[in-house]
Design an enzyme around this catalytic site. Structure first.
Site, PDB file in Angstrom:
ATOM      1  CB  VAL A  10       3.852 -15.436   1.553  1.00  0.00           C
ATOM      2  CG1 VAL A  10       2.434 -15.335   2.089  1.00  0.00           C
ATOM      3  CG2 VAL A  10       4.027 -14.502   0.354  1.00  0.00           C
TER       4      VAL A  10
ATOM      5  CG  ASP B 140       8.852 -25.565   4.954  1.00  0.00           C
ATOM      6  OD1 ASP B 140       8.679 -24.455   4.426  1.00  0.00           O
ATOM      7  OD2 ASP B 140       9.310 -26.554   4.339  1.00  0.00           O
TER       8      ASP B 140
ATOM      9  CE  LYS C 279      12.257 -22.531   4.148  1.00  0.00           C
ATOM     10  NZ  LYS C 279      11.255 -22.508   3.080  1.00  0.00           N
TER      11      LYS C 279
ATOM     12  CB  ALA D 252      13.047   3.027 -17.558  1.00  0.00           C
TER      13      ALA D 252
ATOM     14  CB  CYS E  86       5.768 -12.270  -7.096  1.00  0.00           C
ATOM     15  SG  CYS E  86       6.213 -12.876  -5.458  1.00  0.00           S
TER      16      CYS E  86
HETATM   17  C1  UGA Z   1       5.643  -8.122  -5.924  1.00  0.00           C
HETATM   18  C2  UGA Z   1       4.525  -7.102  -5.682  1.00  0.00           C
HETATM   19  O1  UGA Z   1       5.061  -5.787  -5.715  1.00  0.00           O
HETATM   20  C3  UGA Z   1       3.869  -7.335  -4.326  1.00  0.00           C
HETATM   21  O2  UGA Z   1       2.792  -6.437  -4.139  1.00  0.00           O
HETATM   22  C4  UGA Z   1       3.362  -8.775  -4.268  1.00  0.00           C
HETATM   23  O3  UGA Z   1       2.777  -9.067  -3.012  1.00  0.00           O
HETATM   24  C5  UGA Z   1       4.515  -9.711  -4.505  1.00  0.00           C
HETATM   25  O4  UGA Z   1       5.106  -9.429  -5.791  1.00  0.00           O
HETATM   26  C6  UGA Z   1       3.990 -11.117  -4.458  1.00  0.00           C
HETATM   27  O5  UGA Z   1       3.196 -11.477  -5.336  1.00  0.00           O
HETATM   28  O6  UGA Z   1       4.264 -11.847  -3.495  1.00  0.00           O
HETATM   29  P1  UGA Z   1       8.194  -8.354  -5.141  1.00  0.00           P
HETATM   30  O7  UGA Z   1       8.275  -9.588  -5.965  1.00  0.00           O
HETATM   31  O8  UGA Z   1       8.754  -8.376  -3.756  1.00  0.00           O
HETATM   32  O9  UGA Z   1       6.651  -7.900  -4.954  1.00  0.00           O
HETATM   33  O10 UGA Z   1       8.947  -7.247  -5.961  1.00  0.00           O
HETATM   34  P2  UGA Z   1       8.612  -5.775  -6.489  1.00  0.00           P
HETATM   35  O11 UGA Z   1       8.994  -4.785  -5.475  1.00  0.00           O
HETATM   36  O12 UGA Z   1       7.256  -5.728  -7.038  1.00  0.00           O
HETATM   37  O13 UGA Z   1       9.654  -5.653  -7.676  1.00  0.00           O
HETATM   38  C7  UGA Z   1       9.563  -6.568  -8.768  1.00  0.00           C
HETATM   39  C8  UGA Z   1      10.579  -6.251  -9.808  1.00  0.00           C
HETATM   40  O14 UGA Z   1      10.194  -5.092 -10.522  1.00  0.00           O
HETATM   41  C9  UGA Z   1      11.999  -5.991  -9.325  1.00  0.00           C
HETATM   42  O15 UGA Z   1      12.887  -6.713 -10.152  1.00  0.00           O
HETATM   43  C10 UGA Z   1      12.185  -4.502  -9.514  1.00  0.00           C
HETATM   44  O16 UGA Z   1      13.515  -4.167  -9.777  1.00  0.00           O
HETATM   45  C11 UGA Z   1      11.306  -4.258 -10.707  1.00  0.00           C
HETATM   46  N1  UGA Z   1      10.804  -2.874 -10.821  1.00  0.00           N
HETATM   47  C12 UGA Z   1       9.972  -2.386  -9.876  1.00  0.00           C
HETATM   48  C13 UGA Z   1      11.168  -2.106 -11.903  1.00  0.00           C
HETATM   49  O17 UGA Z   1      11.913  -2.556 -12.794  1.00  0.00           O
HETATM   50  N2  UGA Z   1      10.664  -0.838 -12.028  1.00  0.00           N
HETATM   51  C14 UGA Z   1       9.835  -0.327 -11.083  1.00  0.00           C
HETATM   52  O18 UGA Z   1       9.411   0.835 -11.268  1.00  0.00           O
HETATM   53  C15 UGA Z   1       9.478  -1.104 -10.000  1.00  0.00           C
END
Ligand code: UGA
Length: 441
Positions: A11, A30, A35, A256, A264
């Site tokens: 972020v 940081d 880093k 799924a 996150c």
């Molecule tokens: C997530 C949120 O999507 C962001 O909106 C948020 O800003 C971010 O956390 C954060 O809090 O900083 P991120 O951690 O980058 O983003 O990952 P995602 O794209 O949300 O995916 C999370 C997990 O869900 C992955 O392991 C993905 O494989 C899994 N996933 C996602 C599924 O298993 N099924 C889905 O349909 C979608």
């Protein structure tokens, strides 16, 4: 505007680079000097598509500078974004040590009116805690406001999500602080035409936790339904597509698989459950989202073991280690649990990931790694797919089948069509879809 960003994680570094890109003078800070030096040389601390270019351009233009001196934040910036880590303890309790430490350092160095913005994901009430910490530490004459500006970027799409956000949220009880934040984001609002929600700090903080918990809920929900599909011969992908056509439900985050990972969703769902209990609101729903997410990994391993009959000494190739494609992030990656379980059952694992293998070597000392997906599957009794990288979906199936000892694929991300697996002569188990050539587990 002069803006300081404390924390150079996903972020923080993305925010710093993008704000410099849209024309601000940004100091990225940081407390880890190595880093900071690496970033100053244009080397990224993690893999994020497009980030290196935008950071290097910022450094070259002089609009982005970096420092390891947190005291500089308040002296440099009219606005200071706090983007430090907020890990959860085992209980789910968020650990706000870094936020507190940074708040004190900012307070000690306040210089002119400053807006202190929490951008890290934090439990509701943290903004108020930040305000109190700054208030008791800062000189009496110090002028500051606190605001919450939660970040919604997805790893892998960090630049797009920052420069073209779906919404921007400002939480503050100060009109002056909101006006300053409007100025910070003006170039982004103008180019993306995105909605801006102005609210109080508590609501802003809750918007973030609610968003991530809801996304986690959709994933755990569909994963539970997938289990029902597995018992009934139904197809979860067709089901999810049809259900998602209802705009009240929506298509996204209904894939799924082997559950959500990353820095996150797992942390935030647990932290939100903890906060909810602390506020006297039962956390049954939130805790269940987390419970389902943890249990799908175990169930996946059981299905692999059943398909192999006895995993001892079986050679297993694993494709994908990162928690999702387009990142090298292994935090809470389902693949890590899957691989460790397979190894503890006596299997011999060789893994491949396009970008996450460097870090994975230290985390998975008992397995081998292959530079090429076909090499990971060579002579394997089973190929397990944990991350849906694009390169895996475009596999030469005939070549893959010829290189494996036994043509068994257990796909945790449903990257292949069942019909193409059948045609290519594989036994194929996926999530929530009828098995091909093998009894459903
Ligand atoms: C997530 C949120 O999507 C962001 O909106 C948020 O800003 C971010 O956390 C954060 O809090 O900083 P991120 O951690 O980058 O983003 O990952 P995602 O794209 O949300 O995916 C999370 C997990 O869900 C992955 O392991 C993905 O494989 C899994 N996933 C996602 C599924 O298993 N099924 C889905 O349909 C979608």
């Amino acid at each position: 505007m002069k803006i300081a960003v404390v924390g150079t994680g996903h972020v923080g570094l993305t925010t710093a680079a993008c704000l410099a890109h849209v024309g601000h003078d940004v100091l990225g800070i940081d407390d880890n000097p190595e880093k900071v030096d690496a970033i100053g040389r244009g080397e990224m601390p993690f893999y994020e598509p497009g980030l290196a270019d935008i950071v290097r351009a910022g450094l070259a233009s002089g609009r982005l500078t970096v420092s390891s001196d947190v005291a500089q934040a308040a002296r440099f910036g009219e606005v200071v974004f706090v983007c430090v880590g907020t890990p959860t303890r085992d209980t789910g309790e968020p650990d706000l040590t870094q936020v507190d430490r940074v708040a004190r350092t900012i307070a000690e160095n306040l210089d002119g009116y400053t807006v202190i913005v929490e951008k890290s994901t934090v439990p509701v009430g943290t903004g108020e805690r930040l305000r109190r910490t700054v208030e008791v530490t800062a000189p009496e004459t110090a002028e500051f406001d606190v605001a919450s500006n939660p970040e919604f970027l997805q790893e892998g799409y960090a630049i797009r999500d920052t420069l073209e956000p779906g919404r921007i949220v400002f939480g503050s009880d100060s009109e002056r602080a909101v006006a300053v934040l409007m100025e910070v984001y003006r170039p982004i609002i103008n180019r993306s035409d995105c909605p801006v929600i102005v609210t109080d700090i508590a609501t802003a903080e809750l918007i973030k936790h609610t968003s991530n918990a809801f996304l986690g809920m959709k994933i755990s929900f569909i994963n539970k339904i997938a289990e029902i599909c597995d018992r009934t011969g139904a197809d979860v992908d067709t089901l999810a597509a049809a259900v998602g056509m209802d705009p009240r439900i929506g298509r996204d985050f209904l894939r799924a698989g082997i559950g959500y990972g990353g820095a996150c969703l797992p942390k935030d769902v647990k932290a939100f459950a903890f906060t909810s209990e602390k506020l006297g609101v039962d956390s049954l729903l939130l805790a269940t989202i987390d419970y389902i997410n943890r249990s799908v990994r175990g169930r996946f391993v059981e299905r692999i073991a059943e398909a192999l009959i006895d995993p001892v000494d079986k050679r297993i190739g694993v494709w994908g280690l990162a928690f999702k494609p387009e990142t090298d992030d292994l935090r809470n990656a389902p693949a890590l649990d899957v691989v460790r379980d397979l190894v503890s059952m006596g299997a011999v694992v060789t893994a491949h990931d396009p970008v996450a293998m460097g870090d994975a070597k230290a985390l998975l000392p008992d397995i081998a790694f292959a530079d090429d997906p076909y090499d990971a599957a060579r002579d394997a009794d089973c190929l397990v797919i944990c991350t849906e990288w694009d390169i895996y979906a475009s596999t030469d199936l005939a070549r893959l089948r010829a290189s494996m000892a036994s043509p068994l694929i257990v796909d945790g991300r449903n990257i292949f069509e069942r019909e193409e697996m059948e045609r290519a002569g594989f036994r194929y188990l996926s999530v929530g879809r009828p098995a091909v050539g093998v009894n459903p587990g």
